[in-house]
Design a protein around this motif. Structure first.
Motif, mmCIF file in Angstrom:
data_model
loop_
_atom_site.group_PDB
_atom_site.id
_atom_site.type_symbol
_atom_site.label_atom_id
_atom_site.label_comp_id
_atom_site.label_asym_id
_atom_site.label_seq_id
_atom_site.Cartn_x
_atom_site.Cartn_y
_atom_site.Cartn_z
ATOM 1 N N TYR A 93 -54.223 -4.533 12.225
ATOM 2 C CA TYR A 93 -53.850 -5.323 11.043
ATOM 3 C C TYR A 93 -54.049 -6.813 11.308
ATOM 4 N N TYR A 94 -53.566 -7.285 12.455
ATOM 5 C CA TYR A 94 -53.629 -8.711 12.757
ATOM 6 C C TYR A 94 -55.069 -9.210 12.847
ATOM 7 N N THR A 95 -55.908 -8.487 13.574
ATOM 8 C CA THR A 95 -57.298 -8.928 13.727
ATOM 9 C C THR A 95 -58.088 -8.759 12.426
ATOM 10 N N SER A 96 -57.688 -7.796 11.592
ATOM 11 C CA SER A 96 -58.344 -7.649 10.290
ATOM 12 C C SER A 96 -58.043 -8.844 9.389
ATOM 13 N N VAL A 97 -56.814 -9.366 9.482
ATOM 14 C CA VAL A 97 -56.456 -10.574 8.731
ATOM 15 C C VAL A 97 -57.299 -11.759 9.208
ATOM 16 N N LEU A 98 -57.463 -11.868 10.535
ATOM 17 C CA LEU A 98 -58.317 -12.937 11.078
ATOM 18 C C LEU A 98 -59.747 -12.788 10.572
ATOM 19 N N TYR A 103 -64.840 -14.408 5.865
ATOM 20 C CA TYR A 103 -65.766 -13.995 4.811
ATOM 21 C C TYR A 103 -66.524 -15.194 4.245
ATOM 22 N N ARG A 104 -65.834 -16.319 4.108
ATOM 23 C CA ARG A 104 -66.484 -17.550 3.671
ATOM 24 C C ARG A 104 -66.532 -18.542 4.824
ATOM 25 N N SER A 105 -67.642 -19.226 4.957
ATOM 26 C CA SER A 105 -67.781 -20.251 5.987
ATOM 27 C C SER A 105 -67.343 -21.590 5.402
ATOM 28 N N ASP A 277 -66.730 -7.968 0.356
ATOM 29 C CA ASP A 277 -67.786 -8.488 -0.516
ATOM 30 C C ASP A 277 -67.815 -7.788 -1.874
ATOM 31 N N THR A 278 -67.024 -6.739 -2.050
ATOM 32 C CA THR A 278 -66.942 -6.071 -3.355
ATOM 33 C C THR A 278 -65.769 -6.582 -4.186
ATOM 34 N N PRO A 283 -57.892 -13.959 -7.354
ATOM 35 C CA PRO A 283 -57.498 -14.857 -6.274
ATOM 36 C C PRO A 283 -58.518 -14.848 -5.131
ATOM 37 N N ARG A 284 -58.269 -15.681 -4.131
ATOM 38 C CA ARG A 284 -59.164 -15.785 -2.997
ATOM 39 C C ARG A 284 -59.393 -14.424 -2.359
ATOM 40 N N GLU A 285 -60.640 -14.129 -1.985
ATOM 41 C CA GLU A 285 -60.981 -12.803 -1.454
ATOM 42 C C GLU A 285 -60.158 -12.443 -0.220
ATOM 43 N N SER A 286 -59.924 -13.411 0.648
ATOM 44 C CA SER A 286 -59.143 -13.132 1.867
ATOM 45 C C SER A 286 -57.703 -12.759 1.531
ATOM 46 N N LYS A 287 -57.171 -13.353 0.457
ATOM 47 C CA LYS A 287 -55.806 -13.026 0.027
ATOM 48 C C LYS A 287 -55.726 -11.577 -0.445
ATOM 49 N N THR A 288 -56.730 -11.158 -1.218
ATOM 50 C CA THR A 288 -56.783 -9.770 -1.688
ATOM 51 C C THR A 288 -56.917 -8.809 -0.515
ATOM 52 N N MET A 289 -57.779 -9.162 0.450
ATOM 53 C CA MET A 289 -58.011 -8.272 1.592
ATOM 54 C C MET A 289 -56.791 -8.165 2.496
ATOM 55 N N LYS A 290 -56.018 -9.230 2.606
ATOM 56 C CA LYS A 290 -54.787 -9.172 3.404
ATOM 57 C C LYS A 290 -53.822 -8.148 2.807
ATOM 58 N N LYS A 291 -53.697 -8.177 1.476
ATOM 59 C CA LYS A 291 -52.831 -7.201 0.814
ATOM 60 C C LYS A 291 -53.361 -5.789 0.995
ATOM 61 N N ALA A 292 -54.681 -5.620 0.791
ATOM 62 C CA ALA A 292 -55.298 -4.294 0.920
ATOM 63 C C ALA A 292 -55.159 -3.766 2.343
ATOM 64 N N THR A 293 -55.323 -4.648 3.323
ATOM 65 C CA THR A 293 -55.200 -4.251 4.724
ATOM 66 C C THR A 293 -53.775 -3.849 5.062
ATOM 67 N N LEU A 294 -52.815 -4.635 4.572
ATOM 68 C CA LEU A 294 -51.408 -4.319 4.840
ATOM 69 C C LEU A 294 -51.038 -2.967 4.233
ATOM 70 N N ILE A 295 -51.425 -2.755 2.978
ATOM 71 C CA ILE A 295 -51.137 -1.474 2.315
ATOM 72 C C ILE A 295 -51.770 -0.322 3.084
ATOM 73 N N SER A 296 -53.053 -0.471 3.407
ATOM 74 C CA SER A 296 -53.808 0.615 4.031
ATOM 75 C C SER A 296 -53.302 0.943 5.433
ATOM 76 N N VAL A 297 -53.111 -0.094 6.249
ATOM 77 C CA VAL A 297 -52.663 0.145 7.628
ATOM 78 C C VAL A 297 -51.243 0.708 7.640
ATOM 79 N N ALA A 298 -50.369 0.215 6.744
ATOM 80 C CA ALA A 298 -49.002 0.738 6.681
ATOM 81 C C ALA A 298 -49.002 2.215 6.284
ATOM 82 N N VAL A 299 -49.761 2.551 5.251
ATOM 83 C CA VAL A 299 -49.820 3.939 4.779
ATOM 84 C C VAL A 299 -50.395 4.854 5.854
ATOM 85 N N THR A 300 -51.507 4.437 6.453
ATOM 86 C CA THR A 300 -52.152 5.293 7.458
ATOM 87 C C THR A 300 -51.291 5.440 8.704
#
Length: 494
Positions: A93-98, A103-105, A277-278, A283-300
Motif C-alpha cells: 500500500y505504502y509504495t503504491s501511494v508513492l 504518474y505526472r512529472s 491512466d484510465t 480530482p487529481r489522479e493520484s488522489k483517486t488512486m490512493k483511495k482505490a489502493t486503500l480500498i483494494s489492499v484492505a479488502v484483499t
C-alpha cells in the motif's frame, strides 16, 4: 476631413476589435467543447473512477495467489504467516501511494502524464534504469501469463476429476492430463486478447473481480466447515514440522518459497500506472488512486488473512498448494465445481489485465519503427451485428498477440509447477517493481535530500525488501530443482 478620417479609423479599429473578440470567443467555446471530449494531453476523456480502478486492482491482486496462501502460512506457522501477510500489505500500500505520485512529472495537477510504468521511470530516473525496469516488468508479465495458464488448467482438471470420481462412485482415480485444458485456456485468451486497449476491458475486470470474491468466499466457507468438522484448529506456531519428510534445510527453502508466494499474492504495482491512466480528473489522479489502493489492499488483505488462516486451520501441515484442491472430492462437489469455474473465469480476465501493458508496448514500438506499414497501422472494420459499431481488427495485433498466447501456453505445458512458479514470480517482481523503483522515483519527484532522515528510511525499507526477495527467489528455484528430478515434459497429470 480630418475628423472624417479619424472617425473612419476609429470605426475600422472597432471593427477589428469586434472580429478579434468574436474569434477569441469562438476559440474559447471550441476549447470548452473540446475539453468535454478530450483531456489535457489531447487524448479522449478518461472515464475511470475509484471503483473501476479498484476493480482493476482487485482483479490483478486476488488472483491465483490467494489459493497458495494456506500453504504459505503452513510453512511459516501461526506467528510468522499472518505477520508476513500484514507486512506485505502495508509495504504494498505504502509504495503504491508513492508510485501513484509519479504518474505526472513535475506539477501533480498539470504536469506531463506518464502513460506506463516505464514512462514514469524514464521521466524520473532515465538511462540504464529504464531498460532494467522494462526487462523486469515485461518478463514478470510473461511469467504471470504462464502462472495463470497453469492455475486455470489445474482448476479445469479439478472439475473434470470431481465429476469423474462421482460418476464412478469413487472406483476410478481419474488421473487427467492438464495439457488439453491449457490449450483451451489459450484459445480463449487469443480471442480476448484482440480487445485493443486497457480502458476497454473494464467490464472484464468487474466480472473477474466478482469471480475472485466468489471462489475466495467458497474456499473460506469450506475452510471454516472443515475446522468445525475436525473439532479443533490444526497447525502450530512455527509451521510445518521438521522430521522424516522435511529436513531442516528443506524447511528453510520452503519458508523462503512462502515469502515468494505471499509477495506474488500482492503483486500489482507493475500495472498501477497503466490503471491510473484510465482514471478521470478532477480530482487529481493520484488522489483517486490512493483511495482505490486503500480500498483494494484492505479488502484483499482481509480475504487473504481469512483464506490463508482458515485453510491452515483446516489442514495444518498438509495444507495444499492450491487450497480448493485440498478439499478433494467432498460433497457438495458441485460447490467446488462452481469455485473452480469461478477461478477459470477470473483468470481469463486477470490474464488480460496483466498482459495489456505488454501488448501496448510492443504495438507502440512497432508503430514508431514502421509508421508506413499497413500491416501494423491499418485497422479492418468488421461489423459484429447489423447497425452496430464495427470492431476494429488490426492484423499485426491479431498475429503477434496470438503468437504470444501460444508461446506462454507451450511454456506452461513444459513447466506446470504452480507453487514454484508463483514463488519465483513473487520474488523477482516484488523488490524491483513494488519497492525499489517507486521509492527511487518518489525521491527524485519530491527532491528528497540524500542522507536526510526520510531518505535513509526509504533506503532501509528498500534493503529489507531486497533481502526478502532474494530469500524467496532462492527457495523457489530450489523447489523447481526438486520438481525437475521427477518431471516428464508434456505428461503432467493430476
Amino acid at each position: 476631413m480630418m475628423g472624417d478620417n479619424s472617425s473612419a479609423a476609429a470605426k475600422h479599429q472597432n471593427y477589428h476589435r469586434q472580429v478579434l473578440d468574436f474569434s477569441i470567443n469562438v476559440d474559447a467555446q471550441s476549447r470548452a467543447g473540446d475539453s468535454k471530449c478530450f483531456d489535457d494531453d489531447g487524448r479522449l476523456k478518461r472515464t475511470g473512477s475509484v471503483w473501476t480502478a479498484s476493480a482493476h486492482i482487485i482483479t490483478a491482486v486476488i488472483g491465483s495467489g490467494v489459493l497458495s496462501l494456506a500453504w504459505a502460512v503452513a510453512q511459516l506457522g501461526w506467528i510468522a504467516g499472518p505477520t508476513m501477510m500484514i507486512l506485505f500489505s502495508i509495504v504494498t500500500y505504502y509504495t503504491s501511494v508513492l508510485l501513484s505520485e509519479c504518474y505526472r512529472s513535475g506539477d501533480p495537477v498539470t504536469g506531463k502524464r506518464n502513460y506506463t510504468y516505464m514512462d514514469a521511470v524514464r521521466s524520473n530516473l532515465g538511462g540504464l534504469q529504464v531498460k532494467i525496469c522494462g526487462a523486469i516488468q515485461y518478463a514478470n508479465l510473461v511469467g504471470v501469463a504462464i502462472g495463470y495458464t497453469i492455475a486455470s488448467a489445474i482448476s479445469m482438471v479439478a472439475i473434470k476429476r470431481s465429476n469423474c470420481f462421482h460418476a464412478s462412485g469413487g472406483k476410478n482415480p481419474c488421473h487427467i492430463n492438464s495439457n488439453p485444458y491449457m490449450i483451451i485456456f489459450g484459445v480463449v485468451e487469443i480471442i480476448f486478447s484482440q480487445i485493443p486497449d486497457f480502458d476497454q476491458i473494464w467490464w472484464l475486470s468487474i466480472v473477474a473481480a466478482v469471480m475472485s470474491f466468489t471462489y475466495s468466499t467458497i474456499g473460506l466457507g469450506l475452510g471454516i466447515a472443515q475446522v468445525a468438522e475436525n473439532g479443533k484448529i490444526q497447525g502450530s506456531l512455527t509451521g510445518i514440522s521438521v522430521g522424516s519428510t522435511v529436513s531442516e534445510l528443506h524447511k528453510i527453502w520452503l519458508s523462503f518459497q512462502a515469502f515468494g508466494a505471499i509477495a506474488f499474492a500482492y503483486s500489482y504495482s507493475l500495472i498501477l500506472i497503466e490503471i491510473q491512466d484510465t482514471v478521470k480528473s478532477p480530482p487529481r489522479e493520484s488522489k483517486t488512486m490512493k483511495k482505490a489502493t486503500l480500498i483494494s489492499v484492505a479488502v484483499t488483505t482481509v480475504f487473504y488473512m481469512l483464506c490463508g488462516c482458515f485453510g491452515y486451520a483446516a489442514f495444518g501441515d498438509s495444507s495444499p498448494g492450491n487450497l480448493l484442491t485440498g478439499f478433494g472430492f467432498y460433497n457438495p462437489f458441485w460447490l467446488l465445481d462452481i469455485a473452480n469455474a469461478a477461478i477459470v473465469i477470473h483468470l481469463v480476465g486477470a490474464y488480460q489485465v496483466y498482459c495489456q501493458p505488454l501488448f501496448a508496448f510492443v504495438e507502440k514500438t512497432a508503430k514508431d519503427r514502421f509508421p508506413d506499414s499497413k500491416l501494423i497501422t491499418r485497422d479492418l472494420q468488421i461489423p459484429l451485428f447489423p447497425g452496430g459499431k464495427p470492431f476494429k481488427l488490426n492484423l499485426f495485433r491479431l498475429v503477434w498477440r496470438s503468437v504470444f498466447v501460444v508461446i506462454t501456453t507451450v511454456i506452461s505445458m513444459l513447466l506446470p509447477f504452480f507453487n514454484d512458479i508463483v514463488g519465483i514470480l513473487g520474488a523477482l517482481g516484488f523488490w524491483p517493481l513494488t519497492v525499489y523503483f517507486p521509492v527511487e522515483m518518489y525521491i527524485v519527484q519530491k527532491q528528497i535530500p540524500k542522507w536526510s532522515t526520510k531518505w535513509v528510511c526509504f533506503q532501509v525499507l528498500s534493503a529489507a525488501c531486497l533481502v526478502i526477495s532474494i530469500a524467496a527467489a532462492v527457495g523457489s528455484f530450489a523447489g523447481v530443482v526438486t520438481d525437475l528430478k521427477v518431471y516428464r515434459p508434456f505428461k503432467t497429470s493430476y
